[in-house]
Design a protein around this motif. Structure first.
Motif, PDB file in Angstrom:
ATOM      1  N   ARG A 109      54.233   5.321  68.444  1.00 34.25           N
ATOM      2  CA  ARG A 109      52.837   4.955  68.757  1.00 34.25           C
ATOM      3  C   ARG A 109      52.102   6.081  69.488  1.00 34.25           C
ATOM      4  NH1 ARG A 109      51.154  -0.039  67.607  1.00 34.25           N
ATOM      5  NH2 ARG A 109      52.741  -1.601  67.241  1.00 34.25           N
ATOM      6  N   ASN A 110      52.828   6.879  70.262  1.00 36.93           N
ATOM      7  CA  ASN A 110      52.150   7.897  71.075  1.00 36.93           C
ATOM      8  C   ASN A 110      51.615   9.081  70.260  1.00 36.93           C
ATOM      9  OD1 ASN A 110      54.548   9.171  70.556  1.00 36.93           O
ATOM     10  ND2 ASN A 110      55.177   9.369  72.693  1.00 36.93           N
ATOM     11  N   VAL A 111      51.887   9.147  68.953  1.00 35.67           N
ATOM     12  CA  VAL A 111      51.294  10.211  68.131  1.00 35.67           C
ATOM     13  C   VAL A 111      49.948   9.788  67.547  1.00 35.67           C
ATOM     14  CG1 VAL A 111      53.543  11.193  67.547  1.00 35.67           C
ATOM     15  CG2 VAL A 111      52.410   9.655  65.925  1.00 35.67           C
ATOM     16  N   LEU A 112      49.587   8.516  67.725  1.00 42.21           N
ATOM     17  CA  LEU A 112      48.301   8.030  67.242  1.00 42.21           C
ATOM     18  C   LEU A 112      47.228   8.364  68.269  1.00 42.21           C
ATOM     19  CD1 LEU A 112      49.377   4.546  65.866  1.00 42.21           C
ATOM     20  CD2 LEU A 112      49.097   6.680  64.602  1.00 42.21           C
ATOM     21  N   GLN A 113      46.180   9.012  67.823  1.00 43.72           N
ATOM     22  CA  GLN A 113      45.097   9.433  68.717  1.00 43.72           C
ATOM     23  C   GLN A 113      43.842   8.635  68.398  1.00 43.72           C
ATOM     24  OE1 GLN A 113      44.544  13.697  68.508  1.00 43.72           O
ATOM     25  NE2 GLN A 113      46.694  13.966  67.943  1.00 43.72           N
ATOM     26  N   PRO A 114      43.042   8.302  69.423  1.00 42.69           N
ATOM     27  CA  PRO A 114      41.783   7.609  69.144  1.00 42.69           C
ATOM     28  C   PRO A 114      40.846   8.532  68.381  1.00 42.69           C
ATOM     29  CG  PRO A 114      41.921   8.220  71.455  1.00 42.69           C
ATOM     30  CD  PRO A 114      43.241   8.572  70.835  1.00 42.69           C
ATOM     31  N   PRO A 115      40.012   7.960  67.498  1.00 42.55           N
ATOM     32  CA  PRO A 115      39.070   8.813  66.757  1.00 42.55           C
ATOM     33  C   PRO A 115      37.990   9.337  67.689  1.00 42.55           C
ATOM     34  CG  PRO A 115      38.662   6.508  66.287  1.00 42.55           C
ATOM     35  CD  PRO A 115      39.890   6.556  67.143  1.00 42.55           C
ATOM     36  N   PHE A 126      35.583   1.545  61.650  1.00 47.60           N
ATOM     37  CA  PHE A 126      36.706   1.000  60.893  1.00 47.60           C
ATOM     38  C   PHE A 126      38.022   1.717  61.197  1.00 47.60           C
ATOM     39  CE2 PHE A 126      33.178   0.154  57.729  1.00 47.60           C
ATOM     40  CZ  PHE A 126      33.056  -1.176  58.077  1.00 47.60           C
ATOM     41  N   VAL A 127      37.957   2.892  61.836  1.00 48.43           N
ATOM     42  CA  VAL A 127      39.152   3.695  62.117  1.00 48.43           C
ATOM     43  C   VAL A 127      39.561   3.480  63.571  1.00 48.43           C
ATOM     44  CG1 VAL A 127      40.093   6.042  62.221  1.00 48.43           C
ATOM     45  CG2 VAL A 127      38.530   5.412  60.380  1.00 48.43           C
ATOM     46  N   LEU A 130      43.960   8.101  64.573  1.00 44.46           N
ATOM     47  CA  LEU A 130      44.194   9.222  63.657  1.00 44.46           C
ATOM     48  C   LEU A 130      45.538   9.846  63.994  1.00 44.46           C
ATOM     49  CD1 LEU A 130      40.751  10.967  64.121  1.00 44.46           C
ATOM     50  CD2 LEU A 130      41.451   9.709  62.097  1.00 44.46           C
ATOM     51  N   THR A 131      46.175  10.412  62.988  1.00 47.56           N
ATOM     52  CA  THR A 131      47.380  11.188  63.234  1.00 47.56           C
ATOM     53  C   THR A 131      47.482  12.259  62.147  1.00 47.56           C
ATOM     54  OG1 THR A 131      49.745  11.088  63.738  1.00 47.56           O
ATOM     55  CG2 THR A 131      48.970   9.718  61.918  1.00 47.56           C
ATOM     56  N   ILE A 132      48.220  13.310  62.450  1.00 47.89           N
ATOM     57  CA  ILE A 132      48.445  14.375  61.471  1.00 47.89           C
ATOM     58  C   ILE A 132      49.933  14.410  61.161  1.00 47.89           C
ATOM     59  CG2 ILE A 132      48.324  16.850  61.029  1.00 47.89           C
ATOM     60  CD1 ILE A 132      45.909  16.901  62.952  1.00 47.89           C
ATOM     61  N   ILE A 133      50.255  14.279  59.877  1.00 49.80           N
ATOM     62  CA  ILE A 133      51.642  14.291  59.428  1.00 49.80           C
ATOM     63  C   ILE A 133      51.766  15.332  58.329  1.00 49.80           C
ATOM     64  CG2 ILE A 133      53.492  12.955  58.359  1.00 49.80           C
ATOM     65  CD1 ILE A 133      52.064  10.475  59.509  1.00 49.80           C
ATOM     66  N   GLU A 134      52.635  16.304  58.543  1.00 51.17           N
ATOM     67  CA  GLU A 134      52.868  17.369  57.563  1.00 51.17           C
ATOM     68  C   GLU A 134      51.552  17.965  57.076  1.00 51.17           C
ATOM     69  OE1 GLU A 134      55.223  15.435  54.585  1.00 51.17           O
ATOM     70  OE2 GLU A 134      56.889  15.084  55.961  1.00 51.17           O
ATOM     71  N   GLY A 135      50.627  18.208  58.018  1.00 43.36           N
ATOM     72  CA  GLY A 135      49.360  18.825  57.691  1.00 43.36           C
ATOM     73  C   GLY A 135      48.330  17.888  57.093  1.00 43.36           C
ATOM     74  N   ARG A 136      48.660  16.609  56.922  1.00 45.98           N
ATOM     75  CA  ARG A 136      47.729  15.632  56.353  1.00 45.98           C
ATOM     76  C   ARG A 136      47.120  14.796  57.475  1.00 45.98           C
ATOM     77  NH1 ARG A 136      52.532  13.311  53.601  1.00 45.98           N
ATOM     78  NH2 ARG A 136      51.562  11.337  54.089  1.00 45.98           N
ATOM     79  N   MET A 137      45.798  14.667  57.465  1.00 46.96           N
ATOM     80  CA  MET A 137      45.106  13.805  58.422  1.00 46.96           C
ATOM     81  C   MET A 137      45.145  12.384  57.873  1.00 46.96           C
ATOM     82  SD  MET A 137      43.184  13.451  61.202  1.00 46.96           S
ATOM     83  CE  MET A 137      42.601  15.101  61.537  1.00 46.96           C
ATOM     84  N   ILE A 138      45.731  11.469  58.644  1.00 46.03           N
ATOM     85  CA  ILE A 138      45.829  10.082  58.206  1.00 46.03           C
ATOM     86  C   ILE A 138      45.063   9.206  59.178  1.00 46.03           C
ATOM     87  CG2 ILE A 138      47.398   8.165  57.744  1.00 46.03           C
ATOM     88  CD1 ILE A 138      49.451  10.246  56.860  1.00 46.03           C
ATOM     89  N   ARG A 139      44.163   8.406  58.636  1.00 45.53           N
ATOM     90  CA  ARG A 139      43.344   7.506  59.430  1.00 45.53           C
ATOM     91  C   ARG A 139      43.987   6.128  59.407  1.00 45.53           C
ATOM     92  NH1 ARG A 139      41.469  10.821  56.035  1.00 45.53           N
ATOM     93  NH2 ARG A 139      39.772  12.232  56.477  1.00 45.53           N
ATOM     94  N   VAL A 140      44.091   5.495  60.572  1.00 44.30           N
ATOM     95  CA  VAL A 140      44.633   4.140  60.666  1.00 44.30           C
ATOM     96  C   VAL A 140      43.450   3.190  60.762  1.00 44.30           C
ATOM     97  CG1 VAL A 140      46.132   2.569  61.942  1.00 44.30           C
ATOM     98  CG2 VAL A 140      46.670   5.031  61.871  1.00 44.30           C
TER      99      VAL A 140
END
Length: 155
Positions: A109-115, A126-127, A130-140
């Motif tokens: 959970r601690n890798v999730l950042q507020p937008p 709606f978001v 945010l997190t970045i995984i292997e260079g990909r920005m993923i919105r929760v």
């Protein structure tokens, strides 16, 4: 109180990631009921533009949200390559029409950042993270904000 805080920050969250155009989004996997292949939805008169229509899900009428339109992007084409993610939050169930499902992610959970607070960005509400995984920005996504039939929403 500190041990609970530490347990929460190191706890994992599982997310189902999917694509909308060139962007990648995700939802908490605990809210996902099933993933269905594309089914043409029956349009409803006077429905908001982001409601593609309804489908029959084992005898239940299920609203289908074009998630791309809901987030202010061009609509999903609606063909055999697309999928419908059936989600449930509280007592609301709906289908989210997306381009394709990407992956199941297990993250601390601690890798999730507020937008960032960008008032001009309509999709920001709606978001929830945010997190970045292997260079990909993923919105929760915050499904409570995305789902169309909240009693508090005057649509």
């Amino acid at each position: 109180m500190t041990p609970d805080h530490n347990a929460q920050s190191t706890a994992e969250v599982e997310l189902l990631s999917f694509r909308l155009g060139e962007q990648e989004y995700s939802v908490d996997i605990m809210s996902v009921r099933e993933i269905r292949s594309w089914t043409r939805a029956t349009p409803l008169p006077h429905a908001p533009a982001h409601i593609r229509g309804v489908i029959n899900l084992r005898g239940t009428v299920l609203p289908v949200v074009d998630l791309s339109t809901r987030l202010g992007m061009p609509p999903v084409a609606g063909d055999a390559r697309n999928v419908i993610i059936v989600v449930q939050v509280s007592n609301q169930t709906a289908g989210l029409l997306v381009d394709a499902v990407s992956d199941i992610l297990a993250l601390p959970r601690n890798v999730l950042q507020p937008p960032p607070d960008l008032a001009a960005d309509a999709a920001r509400s709606f978001v929830q993270a945010l997190t970045i995984i292997e260079g990909r920005m993923i919105r929760v996504l915050d499904l409570r904000a995305v789902l169309p039939f909240k009693k508090s929403e005057a649509a």
